[in-house]
Design a protein around this motif. Structure first.
Motif, mmCIF file in Angstrom:
data_model
loop_
_atom_site.group_PDB
_atom_site.id
_atom_site.type_symbol
_atom_site.label_atom_id
_atom_site.label_comp_id
_atom_site.label_asym_id
_atom_site.label_seq_id
_atom_site.Cartn_x
_atom_site.Cartn_y
_atom_site.Cartn_z
ATOM 1 N N LYS A 57 0.833 -1.213 0.000
ATOM 2 C CA LYS A 57 0.000 0.000 0.000
ATOM 3 C C LYS A 57 0.858 1.250 0.000
ATOM 4 N N ASN A 191 -1.226 -9.190 5.580
ATOM 5 C CA ASN A 191 -0.040 -8.869 6.381
ATOM 6 C C ASN A 191 0.472 -10.046 7.199
ATOM 7 N N ASP A 203 4.116 -5.590 8.610
ATOM 8 C CA ASP A 203 3.457 -4.293 8.480
ATOM 9 C C ASP A 203 3.016 -3.728 9.831
#
Ligand SMILES: Nc1ncnc2c1ncn2[C@@H]1O[C@H](COP(=O)(O)OP(=O)(O)O)[C@@H](O)[C@H]1O
Ligand SMILES: [Mg+2]
Length: 260
Positions: A57, A191, A203
């Motif tokens: 992201k 994640n 993450d």
């Protein structure tokens, strides 16, 4: 759990791979980031950056090799495309980052330092996260979970062979994080990586202290994600029971001890 290398993130055709690599690299190798990479290299954290592993992201992740031939992961936050407003939802109110300005670049520096600091506290607290090695500017260097240059798959790409065992393990991890005085706040199958040595949690930049005004909302969201995913896989997972389990017993708050 069936472990598998993350082949789908690496297009097979050589020409396509080159395009893929270029796309992954183009937005992080600005001059200041290159200088930070060079400094980390001089410090001996790695010798060569070998392969782009994934574009998340907010960051691009690369696999690198150190002088002893061991692989490490290099996570480089993108300066242009990171969501700075969202980052402040998780930074504001954390005493480790008091006074962080709302300027784009300063936010990103705090975010990078936050990921390293959280990883260090979690790793030392016995949580299944990558071992943090170093950070500089917008870059975090950490343990690499993969085979050769290819990262292991994340949980969203695999079907759990032992859903109950995996659910119980991850719920215990959320509880342990809570007992360290934190909420992960981005707990999702994207994640969680499936390694030779079991499931590992990635993450961690957005993890907040329990003192954060929205810590409880974030915890409920994490637990909802976990319960929803594992129910679909056939595990006996119940939201209320999971919350009661996590909150049973007093959290050991780290508070200002968490300062780097
Ligand atoms: N230490 C690591 N070892 C192996 N793969 C990793 C590692 N860190 C990240 N990855 C891969 O990169 C992807 C994005 O990393 P993540 O830390 O979730 O970044 P983002 O904040 O951009 O979502 C992960 O889903 C995983 O596939
Ligand atoms: Mg992610």
């Amino acid at each position: 759990m069936r472990k598998r290398s993350n082949e789908e993130k690496r297009p097979a055709h050589e020409e396509k791979r080159t395009k893929h690599e270029r796309r992954l690299e183009s937005d992080v190798f600005d001059r200041p980031s290159l200088m930070a990479i060079s400094k980390l290299r001089q410090q001996g954290w790695f010798d060569t950056i070998d392969y782009p592993v994934a574009k998340g992201k907010e960051a691009n992740i690369f696999c690198a090799t150190n002088s002893e031939g061991h692989k490490v992961a290099v996570k480089i936050y993108r300066i242009e495309t990171s969501n700075f407003i969202r980052m402040h939802d998780y930074i504001d109110g954390d005493p480790r980052f008091a006074g962080t300005s709302r300027k784009r670049f300063e936010t990103l520096l705090a975010w990078t330092r936050k990921e390293y600091s959280n990883l260090k506290i979690f790793y030392e607290g016995g949580i299944a996260v990558p071992k943090p090695l170093a950070f500089l500017r917008n870059i975090v260097v950490m343990e690499f979970f993969g085979e050769g240059n290819i990262a292991f798959s994340t949980l969203d790409q695999l079907k759990s062979d032992h859903p109950q065992k995996d659910y119980d393990f991850l719920l215990t991890q959320i509880k342990k994080i809570y007992q360290l005085g934190f909420v992960h706040s981005d707990f999702s199958p994207y994640n969680i990586v499936v390694t030779d040595d079991g499931l590992k949690i990635l993450d961690c930049a957005q993890a907040v202290l329990l003192a954060h005004p929205r810590a409880d909302d974030f915890l409920r969201r994490d637990v909802e994600n976990l319960v929803k995913y594992f129910r679909k896989q056939g595990a006996d997972a119940d939201f209320d029971r999971a919350m009661a389990y996590i909150k049973d017993g007093k959290p050991v708050r780290r508070g200002l001890e968490a300062l780097l």
